[in-house]
Design a protein around this motif. Structure first.
Motif, PDB file in Angstrom:
ATOM      1  N   SER A 181      11.827   4.218   2.936  1.00  0.00           N
ATOM      2  CA  SER A 181      11.219   3.533   1.999  1.00  0.00           C
ATOM      3  C   SER A 181      10.113   2.769   1.884  1.00  0.00           C
ATOM      4  CB  SER A 181      12.490   2.962   1.230  1.00  0.00           C
ATOM      5  OG  SER A 181      12.286   1.856   0.008  1.00  0.00           O
ATOM      6  N   LEU A 182       9.996   1.914   2.826  1.00  0.00           N
ATOM      7  CA  LEU A 182       8.967   1.034   3.043  1.00  0.00           C
ATOM      8  C   LEU A 182       7.833   1.952   3.492  1.00  0.00           C
ATOM      9  CD1 LEU A 182       7.892  -1.755   3.477  1.00  0.00           C
ATOM     10  CD2 LEU A 182       8.038  -1.486   6.013  1.00  0.00           C
ATOM     11  N   TRP A 183       7.717   3.001   4.241  1.00  0.00           N
ATOM     12  CA  TRP A 183       6.492   3.552   4.517  1.00  0.00           C
ATOM     13  C   TRP A 183       6.111   4.412   3.227  1.00  0.00           C
ATOM     14  CZ3 TRP A 183       6.723   6.672   9.715  1.00  0.00           C
ATOM     15  CH2 TRP A 183       6.976   5.851  10.944  1.00  0.00           C
ATOM     16  N   GLU A 184       6.890   4.964   2.445  1.00  0.00           N
ATOM     17  CA  GLU A 184       6.539   5.440   1.163  1.00  0.00           C
ATOM     18  C   GLU A 184       5.813   4.428   0.223  1.00  0.00           C
ATOM     19  OE1 GLU A 184       6.260   8.286   0.086  1.00  0.00           O
ATOM     20  OE2 GLU A 184       7.996   9.560   1.240  1.00  0.00           O
ATOM     21  N   ARG A 185       6.181   3.232   0.297  1.00  0.00           N
ATOM     22  CA  ARG A 185       5.902   2.194  -0.673  1.00  0.00           C
ATOM     23  C   ARG A 185       4.507   1.684  -0.283  1.00  0.00           C
ATOM     24  NH1 ARG A 185       6.417  -3.076  -0.587  1.00  0.00           N
ATOM     25  NH2 ARG A 185       8.532  -3.227   0.526  1.00  0.00           N
ATOM     26  N   ILE A 186       4.271   1.559   1.152  1.00  0.00           N
ATOM     27  CA  ILE A 186       2.918   1.110   1.465  1.00  0.00           C
ATOM     28  C   ILE A 186       1.852   2.045   1.977  1.00  0.00           C
ATOM     29  CG2 ILE A 186       3.970  -0.920   2.473  1.00  0.00           C
ATOM     30  CD1 ILE A 186       3.640   0.253   5.177  1.00  0.00           C
ATOM     31  N   LYS A 187       2.218   3.314   1.643  1.00  0.00           N
ATOM     32  CA  LYS A 187       1.276   4.393   1.948  1.00  0.00           C
ATOM     33  C   LYS A 187      -0.191   4.311   1.219  1.00  0.00           C
ATOM     34  CE  LYS A 187       0.818   9.525   2.641  1.00  0.00           C
ATOM     35  NZ  LYS A 187       1.573  10.681   2.773  1.00  0.00           N
ATOM     36  N   PRO A 188      -0.012   3.745   0.108  1.00  0.00           N
ATOM     37  CA  PRO A 188      -1.361   3.586  -0.926  1.00  0.00           C
ATOM     38  C   PRO A 188      -2.283   2.544   0.056  1.00  0.00           C
ATOM     39  CG  PRO A 188       0.442   3.571  -2.229  1.00  0.00           C
ATOM     40  CD  PRO A 188       1.136   3.541  -1.142  1.00  0.00           C
ATOM     41  N   LEU A 189      -1.473   1.665   0.778  1.00  0.00           N
ATOM     42  CA  LEU A 189      -2.401   0.560   1.528  1.00  0.00           C
ATOM     43  C   LEU A 189      -3.068   1.134   2.824  1.00  0.00           C
ATOM     44  CD1 LEU A 189      -0.090  -2.616   0.762  1.00  0.00           C
ATOM     45  CD2 LEU A 189      -2.082  -1.736  -0.650  1.00  0.00           C
ATOM     46  N   ALA A 190      -2.905   2.111   3.158  1.00  0.00           N
ATOM     47  CA  ALA A 190      -3.056   2.792   4.442  1.00  0.00           C
ATOM     48  C   ALA A 190      -4.332   2.730   4.800  1.00  0.00           C
ATOM     49  CB  ALA A 190      -2.481   4.316   4.737  1.00  0.00           C
ATOM     50  N   LYS A 191      -5.606   2.522   3.897  1.00  0.00           N
ATOM     51  CA  LYS A 191      -6.897   2.472   4.110  1.00  0.00           C
ATOM     52  C   LYS A 191      -7.343   0.954   4.417  1.00  0.00           C
ATOM     53  CE  LYS A 191      -8.136   6.680   1.759  1.00  0.00           C
ATOM     54  NZ  LYS A 191      -9.142   7.307   0.603  1.00  0.00           N
ATOM     55  N   GLU A 192      -6.311   0.032   4.309  1.00  0.00           N
ATOM     56  CA  GLU A 192      -6.703  -1.315   4.431  1.00  0.00           C
ATOM     57  C   GLU A 192      -7.018  -1.569   6.131  1.00  0.00           C
ATOM     58  OE1 GLU A 192      -7.416  -3.579   2.307  1.00  0.00           O
ATOM     59  OE2 GLU A 192      -6.693  -2.943   0.499  1.00  0.00           O
ATOM     60  N   LYS A 193      -8.231  -2.093   6.524  1.00  0.00           N
ATOM     61  CA  LYS A 193      -8.418  -2.265   7.838  1.00  0.00           C
ATOM     62  C   LYS A 193      -7.880  -3.343   8.321  1.00  0.00           C
ATOM     63  CE  LYS A 193     -12.968   0.141   7.739  1.00  0.00           C
ATOM     64  NZ  LYS A 193     -14.370  -0.121   7.692  1.00  0.00           N
ATOM     65  N   ALA A 194      -7.457  -4.181   7.671  1.00  0.00           N
ATOM     66  CA  ALA A 194      -6.843  -5.462   8.046  1.00  0.00           C
ATOM     67  C   ALA A 194      -5.377  -5.478   8.342  1.00  0.00           C
ATOM     68  CB  ALA A 194      -7.046  -6.865   7.402  1.00  0.00           C
ATOM     69  N   LEU A 195      -4.675  -4.202   7.847  1.00  0.00           N
ATOM     70  CA  LEU A 195      -3.392  -3.959   7.884  1.00  0.00           C
ATOM     71  C   LEU A 195      -2.831  -3.426   9.130  1.00  0.00           C
ATOM     72  CD1 LEU A 195      -0.867  -4.391   6.041  1.00  0.00           C
ATOM     73  CD2 LEU A 195      -1.245  -2.164   5.136  1.00  0.00           C
ATOM     74  N   MET A 196      -1.702  -3.748   9.579  1.00  0.00           N
ATOM     75  CA  MET A 196      -1.063  -3.150  10.717  1.00  0.00           C
ATOM     76  C   MET A 196       0.430  -3.048  10.444  1.00  0.00           C
ATOM     77  SD  MET A 196      -2.836  -5.492  13.681  1.00  0.00           S
ATOM     78  CE  MET A 196      -3.071  -6.919  12.682  1.00  0.00           C
ATOM     79  N   LEU A 197       0.789  -1.847  11.358  1.00  0.00           N
ATOM     80  CA  LEU A 197       2.318  -1.516  11.322  1.00  0.00           C
ATOM     81  C   LEU A 197       2.942  -1.546  12.737  1.00  0.00           C
ATOM     82  CD1 LEU A 197       5.031  -0.594   9.328  1.00  0.00           C
ATOM     83  CD2 LEU A 197       4.152   1.790   9.970  1.00  0.00           C
TER      84      LEU A 197
END
Length: 213
Positions: A181-197
Motif C-alpha cells: 500500500s505504501l509503495w503504491e501511494r508514494i510511487k508518484p514521488l519516486a523522482k524526488e531526489k531528496a527522498l529515500m526509502l
C-alpha cells in the motif's frame, strides 16, 4: 528517490549487518542503514548488545569508501545510533572518509545536541508518536516512520521536501507489515531526489519504482 538496504542487503537473518550483506548492497549501487554502538572503547556495527565479534565502524566506512569509487552515484548511509555519548568518536571516523553521504539518526533527544555541535548530519525522527520532530530547524532531514501503520500521507512528505529537508521513509516490512500500500501511494514521488526509502527488498523496490534492475 534513493533506495537504502536495511542492515545491508541480506538474504537470511544471519547476514544482517555483516560485511557480506554490505558488499552485496554496495555492489548493486544501494546505500544502507546500519546500527552503531560502542564496545570496549571502539565503535562497532551492532543492533543488539555487542559480543566482540562485530565489524568495527572504521572497517565499515573503509568498505563504503572503497565501493563508492566504483559507483556512479553516492552510497547513502543511514547511521542508526544505539548508544549515547559517541558523537565525537563518530565524527572523528567520518572525518577520515571525507565526501561520504551519510547521516545519523535515532539518538536520544538530549544526545542529539552533541551531533549538531560536532557537525554531523542529523535526521530527526517523525512518527505517529513524534509528529513534531525534535530540533527540526537544525536537522538535515527526517526519518519518517510508522510503528503501527502508515499514518502520514504524501502531503506531509511534500511539505518536508518543500522546506528543504531530505526524507527517508521506513518501508513497512521493517515492522513486519505489507509494503504494498505504501509503495503504491508514494510511487508518484519516486523522482524526488531528496527522498529515500529504507527497505529489506531493495531490488524489488528498484523494479517497482523505476521498472529496472
Amino acid at each position: 528517490m534513493r533506495i537504502l538496504s536495511h542492515r545491508g542487503y541480506w538474504m537470511n537473518a544471519e547476514e544482517k549487518n555483516t560485511a557480506f550483506a554490505f558488499k552485496r548492497s554496495f555492489a548493486l549501487g544501494y546505500g544502507t542503514e546500519t546500527d552503531i554502538r560502542d564496545c570496549k572503547g571502539e565503535l562497532v556495527i551492532s543492533h543488539d548488545m555487542p559480543d566482540g565479534t562485530e565489524i568495527h565502524c572504521d572497517a565499515f566506512l573503509a568498505l563504503v569508501a572503497e565501493e563508492r569509487s566504483l559507483q556512479s552515484a553516492p552510497l547513502t548511509l543511514a547511521l542508526n545510533i544505539k548508544a549515547d555519548g559517541i558523537a565525537p568518536a563518530l565524527k572523528h571516523l567520518l572525518d577520515r572518509y571525507p565526501g561520504l553521504d551519510g547521516f545519523a539518526f535515532d539518538m536520544s533527544i538530549p544526545d542529539m545536541r552533541s551531533y549538531f555541535e560536532a557537525g554531523v548530519s542529523v535526521f530527526s525522527r517523525m512518527s505517529e508518536v513524534e509528529k513534531q520532530p525534535a530540533w527540526l530547524d537544525l536537522a538535515a532531514g527526517v526519518w519518517l516512520d510508522g510503528f503501527y501503520g502508515e499514518w502520514y500521507d504524501n502531503s506531509i512528505i511534500e511539505s518536508l521536501l518543500a522546506d528543504g529537508k531530505r526524507v527517508c521513509m521506513v518501508s513497512p516490512e521493517l515492522h513486519k507489515r505489507s509494503h504494498t500500500s505504501l509503495w503504491e501511494r508514494i510511487k508518484p514521488l519516486a523522482k524526488e531526489k531528496a527522498l529515500m526509502l529504507c527497505t529489506d527488498f531493495p531490488e524489488d523496490a528498484t523494479r517497482f519504482f523505476f521498472g529496472c534492475e
